[in-house]
Design an enzyme around this catalytic site. Structure first.
Site, PDB file in Angstrom:
ATOM      1  N   GLU A  38      27.445  19.434 -19.544  1.00 39.09           N
ATOM      2  CA  GLU A  38      26.067  19.700 -19.987  1.00 39.09           C
ATOM      3  C   GLU A  38      25.505  20.940 -19.320  1.00 39.09           C
ATOM      4  O   GLU A  38      25.507  21.048 -18.098  1.00 39.09           O
ATOM      5  CB  GLU A  38      25.177  18.487 -19.646  1.00 39.09           C
ATOM      6  CG  GLU A  38      23.699  18.717 -19.939  1.00 39.09           C
ATOM      7  CD  GLU A  38      22.861  17.458 -19.751  1.00 39.09           C
ATOM      8  OE1 GLU A  38      23.221  16.617 -18.910  1.00 39.09           O
ATOM      9  OE2 GLU A  38      21.834  17.344 -20.450  1.00 39.09           O
ATOM     10  N   HIS A  42      26.483   9.833 -28.647  1.00 39.41           N
ATOM     11  CA  HIS A  42      25.140  10.396 -28.477  1.00 39.41           C
ATOM     12  C   HIS A  42      25.060  11.767 -29.134  1.00 39.41           C
ATOM     13  O   HIS A  42      26.058  12.278 -29.637  1.00 39.41           O
ATOM     14  CB  HIS A  42      24.733  10.446 -26.995  1.00 39.41           C
ATOM     15  CG  HIS A  42      25.631  11.279 -26.111  1.00 39.41           C
ATOM     16  ND1 HIS A  42      25.601  12.653 -26.094  1.00 39.41           N
ATOM     17  CD2 HIS A  42      26.578  10.925 -25.206  1.00 39.41           C
ATOM     18  CE1 HIS A  42      26.474  13.103 -25.208  1.00 39.41           C
ATOM     19  NE2 HIS A  42      27.089  12.077 -24.657  1.00 39.41           N
ATOM     20  N   HIS A  54      18.924  18.076 -26.272  1.00 30.35           N
ATOM     21  CA  HIS A  54      17.497  17.768 -26.413  1.00 30.35           C
ATOM     22  C   HIS A  54      16.720  18.959 -25.864  1.00 30.35           C
ATOM     23  O   HIS A  54      17.260  19.767 -25.098  1.00 30.35           O
ATOM     24  CB  HIS A  54      17.142  16.481 -25.651  1.00 30.35           C
ATOM     25  CG  HIS A  54      17.676  16.445 -24.237  1.00 30.35           C
ATOM     26  ND1 HIS A  54      17.030  17.029 -23.180  1.00 30.35           N
ATOM     27  CD2 HIS A  54      18.826  15.927 -23.720  1.00 30.35           C
ATOM     28  CE1 HIS A  54      17.737  16.852 -22.064  1.00 30.35           C
ATOM     29  NE2 HIS A  54      18.839  16.197 -22.366  1.00 30.35           N
ATOM     30  N   HIS A  58      24.279   5.476 -19.147  1.00 29.83           N
ATOM     31  CA  HIS A  58      23.158   5.600 -18.208  1.00 29.83           C
ATOM     32  C   HIS A  58      23.449   4.919 -16.872  1.00 29.83           C
ATOM     33  O   HIS A  58      22.548   4.430 -16.200  1.00 29.83           O
ATOM     34  CB  HIS A  58      21.873   5.030 -18.827  1.00 29.83           C
ATOM     35  CG  HIS A  58      21.382   5.828 -19.992  1.00 29.83           C
ATOM     36  ND1 HIS A  58      20.485   5.356 -20.916  1.00 29.83           N
ATOM     37  CD2 HIS A  58      21.687   7.088 -20.391  1.00 29.83           C
ATOM     38  CE1 HIS A  58      20.257   6.288 -21.829  1.00 29.83           C
ATOM     39  NE2 HIS A  58      20.972   7.355 -21.534  1.00 29.83           N
ATOM     40  N   ARG A  60      31.536  14.339 -19.750  1.00 29.30           N
ATOM     41  CA  ARG A  60      30.443  15.052 -20.411  1.00 29.30           C
ATOM     42  C   ARG A  60      30.297  16.381 -19.694  1.00 29.30           C
ATOM     43  O   ARG A  60      30.503  16.457 -18.475  1.00 29.30           O
ATOM     44  CB  ARG A  60      29.124  14.254 -20.345  1.00 29.30           C
ATOM     45  CG  ARG A  60      27.942  14.978 -20.977  1.00 29.30           C
ATOM     46  CD  ARG A  60      26.714  14.080 -21.252  1.00 29.30           C
ATOM     47  NE  ARG A  60      26.120  13.514 -20.066  1.00 29.30           N
ATOM     48  CZ  ARG A  60      26.261  12.258 -19.680  1.00 29.30           C
ATOM     49  NH1 ARG A  60      26.995  11.417 -20.377  1.00 29.30           N
ATOM     50  NH2 ARG A  60      25.672  11.831 -18.576  1.00 29.30           N
ATOM     51  N   GLU A  88      25.300  19.226 -24.546  1.00 31.15           N
ATOM     52  CA  GLU A  88      25.978  18.231 -23.714  1.00 31.15           C
ATOM     53  C   GLU A  88      26.880  17.271 -24.491  1.00 31.15           C
ATOM     54  O   GLU A  88      26.641  16.069 -24.492  1.00 31.15           O
ATOM     55  CB  GLU A  88      24.935  17.431 -22.925  1.00 31.15           C
ATOM     56  CG  GLU A  88      23.779  16.865 -23.756  1.00 31.15           C
ATOM     57  CD  GLU A  88      22.856  15.982 -22.908  1.00 31.15           C
ATOM     58  OE1 GLU A  88      23.377  15.080 -22.240  1.00 31.15           O
ATOM     59  OE2 GLU A  88      21.638  16.217 -22.921  1.00 31.15           O
ATOM     60  N   TYR A 113      33.932   9.435 -24.292  1.00 32.93           N
ATOM     61  CA  TYR A 113      33.945   8.252 -23.427  1.00 32.93           C
ATOM     62  C   TYR A 113      34.932   7.254 -24.011  1.00 32.93           C
ATOM     63  O   TYR A 113      34.711   6.745 -25.116  1.00 32.93           O
ATOM     64  CB  TYR A 113      32.535   7.648 -23.342  1.00 32.93           C
ATOM     65  CG  TYR A 113      31.484   8.716 -23.128  1.00 32.93           C
ATOM     66  CD1 TYR A 113      31.148   9.154 -21.850  1.00 32.93           C
ATOM     67  CD2 TYR A 113      30.869   9.350 -24.221  1.00 32.93           C
ATOM     68  CE1 TYR A 113      30.216  10.169 -21.657  1.00 32.93           C
ATOM     69  CE2 TYR A 113      29.942  10.366 -24.044  1.00 32.93           C
ATOM     70  CZ  TYR A 113      29.615  10.768 -22.754  1.00 32.93           C
ATOM     71  OH  TYR A 113      28.704  11.781 -22.578  1.00 32.93           O
ATOM     72  N   HIS A 163      13.605  15.160 -21.214  1.00 33.50           N
ATOM     73  CA  HIS A 163      13.656  15.116 -22.679  1.00 33.50           C
ATOM     74  C   HIS A 163      12.292  15.642 -23.122  1.00 33.50           C
ATOM     75  O   HIS A 163      11.328  14.897 -23.213  1.00 33.50           O
ATOM     76  CB  HIS A 163      13.911  13.691 -23.189  1.00 33.50           C
ATOM     77  CG  HIS A 163      15.262  13.173 -22.775  1.00 33.50           C
ATOM     78  ND1 HIS A 163      15.639  11.870 -22.906  1.00 33.50           N
ATOM     79  CD2 HIS A 163      16.340  13.810 -22.241  1.00 33.50           C
ATOM     80  CE1 HIS A 163      16.888  11.716 -22.466  1.00 33.50           C
ATOM     81  NE2 HIS A 163      17.325  12.872 -22.052  1.00 33.50           N
ATOM     82  N   ASP A 215      19.010  19.991 -15.995  1.00 35.84           N
ATOM     83  CA  ASP A 215      19.746  18.802 -16.447  1.00 35.84           C
ATOM     84  C   ASP A 215      21.201  19.221 -16.677  1.00 35.84           C
ATOM     85  O   ASP A 215      21.509  19.833 -17.696  1.00 35.84           O
ATOM     86  CB  ASP A 215      19.088  18.294 -17.739  1.00 35.84           C
ATOM     87  CG  ASP A 215      19.771  17.066 -18.309  1.00 35.84           C
ATOM     88  OD1 ASP A 215      20.656  16.497 -17.653  1.00 35.84           O
ATOM     89  OD2 ASP A 215      19.403  16.681 -19.442  1.00 35.84           O
ATOM     90  N   ASP A 261      25.745  13.534 -13.660  1.00 30.34           N
ATOM     91  CA  ASP A 261      24.639  14.077 -14.457  1.00 30.34           C
ATOM     92  C   ASP A 261      23.437  14.101 -13.531  1.00 30.34           C
ATOM     93  O   ASP A 261      22.870  13.059 -13.216  1.00 30.34           O
ATOM     94  CB  ASP A 261      24.406  13.177 -15.677  1.00 30.34           C
ATOM     95  CG  ASP A 261      23.354  13.739 -16.626  1.00 30.34           C
ATOM     96  OD1 ASP A 261      22.570  14.613 -16.217  1.00 30.34           O
ATOM     97  OD2 ASP A 261      23.315  13.279 -17.786  1.00 30.34           O
ATOM     98  N   ASP A 300       0.811  -1.223   0.000  1.00 34.33           N
ATOM     99  CA  ASP A 300       0.000   0.000   0.000  1.00 34.33           C
ATOM    100  C   ASP A 300       0.848   1.278   0.000  1.00 34.33           C
ATOM    101  O   ASP A 300       0.371   2.348   0.369  1.00 34.33           O
ATOM    102  CB  ASP A 300      -0.984  -0.008   1.183  1.00 34.33           C
ATOM    103  CG  ASP A 300      -0.254  -0.140   2.506  1.00 34.33           C
ATOM    104  OD1 ASP A 300       0.982  -0.336   2.491  1.00 34.33           O
ATOM    105  OD2 ASP A 300      -0.916  -0.048   3.561  1.00 34.33           O
TER     106      ASP A 300
HETATM  107  N1  GLY Z   1      20.150  13.336 -17.923  1.00 35.83           N
HETATM  108  C1  GLY Z   1      19.597  12.951 -19.138  1.00 35.83           C
HETATM  109  C2  GLY Z   1      20.262  13.591 -20.258  1.00 35.83           C
HETATM  110  O1  GLY Z   1      21.279  14.217 -20.088  1.00 35.83           O
HETATM  111  O2  GLY Z   1      19.775  13.583 -21.350  1.00 35.83           O
HETATM  112 MN    MN Z   2      20.489  16.015 -21.067  1.00 38.94          MN
HETATM  113 MN    MN Z   3      21.895  15.064 -18.284  1.00 39.78          MN
END
Ligand code: GLY
Ligand code: MN
Ligand code: MN
Length: 430
Positions: free
Chosen positions: A400, A332, A336, A225, A398, A377, A381, A343, A253, A242, A22
């Site tokens: 961002e 990547h 976004h 991820h 990274r 971003e 890697y 996103h 983000d 991140d 619950d």
């Molecule tokens: N944290 C998700 C991205 O950077 O897209």
């Molecule tokens: Mn992002």
């Molecule tokens: Mn991110």
């Protein structure tokens, strides 16, 4: 409603979700419902009537003193109508009755078919009920459209009100990243640093992390991820974080990468400066003269030249771009849309419905326009591999930031998060 024409739109919010027995997961409203209502309670549905006499109608939980003793305040239909400015409001228990009346003889229904099996069944049930009344002269909408298409276009352009919330969300997340840089030390666990983020988010009034934080030491940074966040932080490694928060529905983000022991090694610094240069080149392209893909193209251009200079890639810039060899280290895209969802909603190419002079720009990528918010971003890697000098193994970086397109360029909403090698080292060693 002006965009809908003669039609009815049905927009339910998200259900509460049980975590176990619950206990529920923390409740998060549906972003489309929230965008159109500002109403945060579960078990709510917005119905919009388009056409000559547009009307907004909320269905929500009843006031219930007994339940409120256990679960807390709920508005009830009357107070919700008054305080949120709906034209009408009813108990959620009246949804079937009222919707059947409103849906009869409508030419068109707006609904997010396929979003929820439960709501698909309920809505098709209403349609079938009306079909069964055909002999009494009732007609059923024969056109069902996805309301998300209309709302996505609206969500893409943030109003000054939304921009200000996003600015605050970004400030909280930036402060959390700076806090982490001051806090992290060799031999700590990744989750100890994650806890600093949660602490900073909640104490500044954010309601939740905007997504599961990635706190990735050393080789973990090369798992895009990674979010187990359960390893020890070693001196000599980098730490990639991140993490962003959600404030009043709006996400920040941010990614920062810094040395666990407060000092970049030579190889780490080389790669960091490269990623930073690519990020700055990308941010320089965020303005109304450019289309969505321009920042990505600018980042790639800098990264590929850097990969060649560092002997990670071989051949000319054009050849590496063409062959896609750079994807071994950068797999990547560079950003976004950002907003209620991390996103966020919005097409990256021009939807067919939009005709614009700007549409002729490269490959139909949509032009950047004031009010759009996006992340920038780029990263790099480097997993251990035979074709890579060992000094670079397990470096994952990274950087961002969150950026708002303005009339005359852009505003980096997350500018307060420390970013240059010198500033990071000073902050970490202060
Ligand atoms: N944290 C998700 C991205 O950077 O897209
Ligand atoms: Mn992002
Ligand atoms: Mn991110």
């Amino acid at each position: 409603m002006a965009n809908m024409g003669a039609s009815l739109a049905i927009i339910p919010t998200s259900p509460e979700v049980i975590r176990n027995r619950d206990s529920h997961y923390p409740y998060r409203f549906d972003s489309y419902f929230y965008y159109l209502t500002g109403f945060k309670e579960p078990e709510s549905v917005l119905v919009l009537l388009g056409g000559d006499q547009p009307k907004s109608i909320l269905f929500c939980r009843d006031k219930d003193i007994e339940r409120e003793i256990w679960d807390g305040f709920r508005y009830g239909a009357d107070a919700a109508r008054e305080q949120f400015g709906f034209d009408e409001a009813y108990s959620i228990n009246e949804l079937d009755t009222v919707v059947l009346k409103l849906l009869a003889n409508q030419p068109k229904l707006y609904f997010s078919l396929g979003e929820s099996a439960v709501w698909d069944t309920r809505v098709t049930g209403w349609l079938n009920t009306l079909r069964s009344q055909a002999r009494t002269g009732v007609s059923v909408p024969d056109d069902i459209s996805d309301i998300r298409k209309l709302v996505d276009e609206m969500r893409l352009y943030k109003s000054p009100f939304e921009q200000e919330i996003m600015r605050q969300s970004a400030n909280i997340a930036a402060a959390a990243h700076n806090r982490a840089m001051q806090f992290a030390k060799p031999n700590m666990m990744e989750y100890e640093v994650e806890a600093e983020f949660l602490h900073e988010f909640y104490r500044k009034g954010a309601q939740a992390p905007a997504y599961t934080s990635i706190v990735a030491g050393g080789a973990n940074a090369c798992t895009l991820h990674y979010n187990a966040n359960n390893c020890v932080l070693n001196a000599g490694d980098l730490l990639l974080i991140d993490a962003g928060c959600e404030l009043d529905g709006y996400a920040s983000d941010i990614t920062r990468t810094f040395p666990v022991n407060g000092k970049f090694s030579g190889a780490q610094k080389d790669v960091y400066e490269l990623v930073l240069a690519s990020q700055l080149a990308a941010i320089a392209k965020v303005n109304t003269s450019n289309h969505w893909n321009a920042p990505h193209e600018a980042a790639l251009d800098v990264l590929i030249q850097g990969f060649i200079d560092l002997k990670l890639c071989k051949g000319s810039k054009e050849a590496v771009l063409e062959s896609g060899d750079y994807r071994q280290f950068y797999m990547h895209r560079t950003g976004h849309w950002l907003g209620l969802d991390v996103h966020d909603a919005g097409e990256y190419k021009y939807p067919k419905s939009i005709s614009s002079e700007l549409k002729s720009q490269s490959d139909n990528w949509r032009a950047l326009e004031p009010g759009m918010t996006l992340t920038v971003e780029p990263g790099c890697y480097i997993r251990p591999a035979d074709n890579v000098p060992e000094a670079f193994w397990n470096i994952g970086i990274r950087i961002e930031d969150d950026v708002l397109v303005t009339q005359d360029g852009c505003e980096v909403l997350t500018a307060k998060a420390v970013k240059s090698v010198a500033d990071i080292e000073v902050l970490m060693n202060a």
